[in-house]
Scaffold this motif. Sequence first.
Motif, PDB file in Angstrom:
ATOM      1  N   TYR A 176      58.337  38.204  28.396  1.00  0.00           N
ATOM      2  CA  TYR A 176      59.585  37.698  28.846  1.00  0.00           C
ATOM      3  C   TYR A 176      60.516  37.490  27.730  1.00  0.00           C
ATOM      4  O   TYR A 176      61.813  37.413  28.239  1.00  0.00           O
ATOM      5  N   VAL A 177      60.196  37.446  26.736  1.00  0.00           N
ATOM      6  CA  VAL A 177      61.141  37.240  25.501  1.00  0.00           C
ATOM      7  C   VAL A 177      61.948  38.312  25.450  1.00  0.00           C
ATOM      8  O   VAL A 177      63.452  37.989  25.071  1.00  0.00           O
ATOM      9  N   TYR A 180      75.041  35.474  27.687  1.00  0.00           N
ATOM     10  CA  TYR A 180      75.603  33.996  27.519  1.00  0.00           C
ATOM     11  C   TYR A 180      76.425  33.929  26.449  1.00  0.00           C
ATOM     12  O   TYR A 180      77.732  33.615  26.441  1.00  0.00           O
ATOM     13  N   ASP A 181      76.254  34.486  25.223  1.00  0.00           N
ATOM     14  CA  ASP A 181      77.052  34.563  23.973  1.00  0.00           C
ATOM     15  C   ASP A 181      78.310  35.483  24.313  1.00  0.00           C
ATOM     16  O   ASP A 181      79.357  35.243  23.781  1.00  0.00           O
ATOM     17  N   ALA A 212      69.334  37.803  27.797  1.00  0.00           N
ATOM     18  CA  ALA A 212      69.994  36.815  28.554  1.00  0.00           C
ATOM     19  C   ALA A 212      70.882  35.778  27.313  1.00  0.00           C
ATOM     20  O   ALA A 212      71.877  35.640  27.692  1.00  0.00           O
ATOM     21  N   ARG A 213      70.402  35.779  26.316  1.00  0.00           N
ATOM     22  CA  ARG A 213      71.318  35.229  25.364  1.00  0.00           C
ATOM     23  C   ARG A 213      72.527  35.974  25.113  1.00  0.00           C
ATOM     24  O   ARG A 213      73.648  35.335  24.813  1.00  0.00           O
ATOM     25  N   ALA A 215      55.161  35.485  25.896  1.00  0.00           N
ATOM     26  CA  ALA A 215      56.213  35.813  24.886  1.00  0.00           C
ATOM     27  C   ALA A 215      56.509  37.196  25.158  1.00  0.00           C
ATOM     28  O   ALA A 215      57.644  37.612  25.016  1.00  0.00           O
ATOM     29  N   GLU A 253      63.788  39.617  28.051  1.00  0.00           N
ATOM     30  CA  GLU A 253      64.711  39.109  29.007  1.00  0.00           C
ATOM     31  C   GLU A 253      65.400  37.874  28.503  1.00  0.00           C
ATOM     32  O   GLU A 253      66.702  37.944  28.589  1.00  0.00           O
ATOM     33  N   VAL A 254      64.629  37.029  27.705  1.00  0.00           N
ATOM     34  CA  VAL A 254      65.294  35.908  27.173  1.00  0.00           C
ATOM     35  C   VAL A 254      66.314  36.393  26.136  1.00  0.00           C
ATOM     36  O   VAL A 254      67.620  35.725  26.149  1.00  0.00           O
ATOM     37  N   LEU A 255      66.053  37.401  25.322  1.00  0.00           N
ATOM     38  CA  LEU A 255      66.867  37.690  24.479  1.00  0.00           C
ATOM     39  C   LEU A 255      68.273  38.175  24.985  1.00  0.00           C
ATOM     40  O   LEU A 255      69.254  38.166  24.537  1.00  0.00           O
TER      41      LEU A 255
END
Lengths: 124, 124
Positions: B106-107, B117-118, B113-114, B103, B109-111
């Motif tokens: 990589y989170v 996307y948004d 990515a969100r 977490a 990057e996840v954030l």
Amino acid sequence: MSGLEGNPYDPNCPTRTILDRIGDRWTVLVVGTLGHGPARFSQLASAVGGVSSKMLTQTLRALERDGLVQRTVYAEVPPRVEYALTDIGQTMREPLSALEHWAKSYVPEVLSAREAYDTHHGVK
Amino acid sequence: MSGLEGNPYDPNCPTRTILDRIGDRWTVLVVGTLGHGPARFSQLASAVGGVSSKMLTQTLRALERDGLVQRTVYAEVPPRVEYALTDIGQTMREPLSALEHWAKSYVPEVLSAREAYDTHHGVK
DNA sequence: CTGTATCCACGCTGATACTG
DNA sequence: CAGTATCAGCGTGGATACAG
């Protein structure tokens, strides 16, 4: 210090973010299936089993939004849509495997602990 | 074959069992806190932060039922109750740490990515 | 201090029906 | 085939009040 401790509502807590994602009913199953390779919507549906198209779509969208899954639409008739883990998505399989391995090793003990507890306290 | 795949409602699926347990809002925080050593009810409450006594009790009871936490009551006035991880409870910290480590890596990057996307889709 | 008992609102989920 | 739309039920969790 936002790891196994910290405010559970803190949107910046990485552990909470990932826990919220894998805590639902379908995400882990989908990631596990996609771990074998890319798959189409209907393939995922039957591989996972018991998931409604609404839930599968919702799960896939969340994964896509988080950059963990790549969605590819082929302009064909009938439509074909393929899902695959991204590189980051692949890396997530490792901690998930660790969890799975732990589960397989200790859940039997957990289950018998439950029985014992329920026996000594009131079973409902 | 009940690992990252399988019926999510199967009570015998080990992965589902553990996922159901750690998927809630408080369990991981409590285990993380107890990882530092035994603690009393009120210590846990302030260490975790923001948890109601109802939820803390409920979480602790579930952990105790599963044999992951040991509850010890001292017959004193005022009452003192200490909670500690059992041996099995200790072993659970490892996969949890793996998840935490992933977490933290990589989170971010996840954030992002969100966000991306948004931005491209409708942000609500 | 360490809980238990209620009430209640919200969100997740499934079922069902419909569409490009 | 691959979704979207809508609705309803139920469990989970929080607030509050109370108790051993």
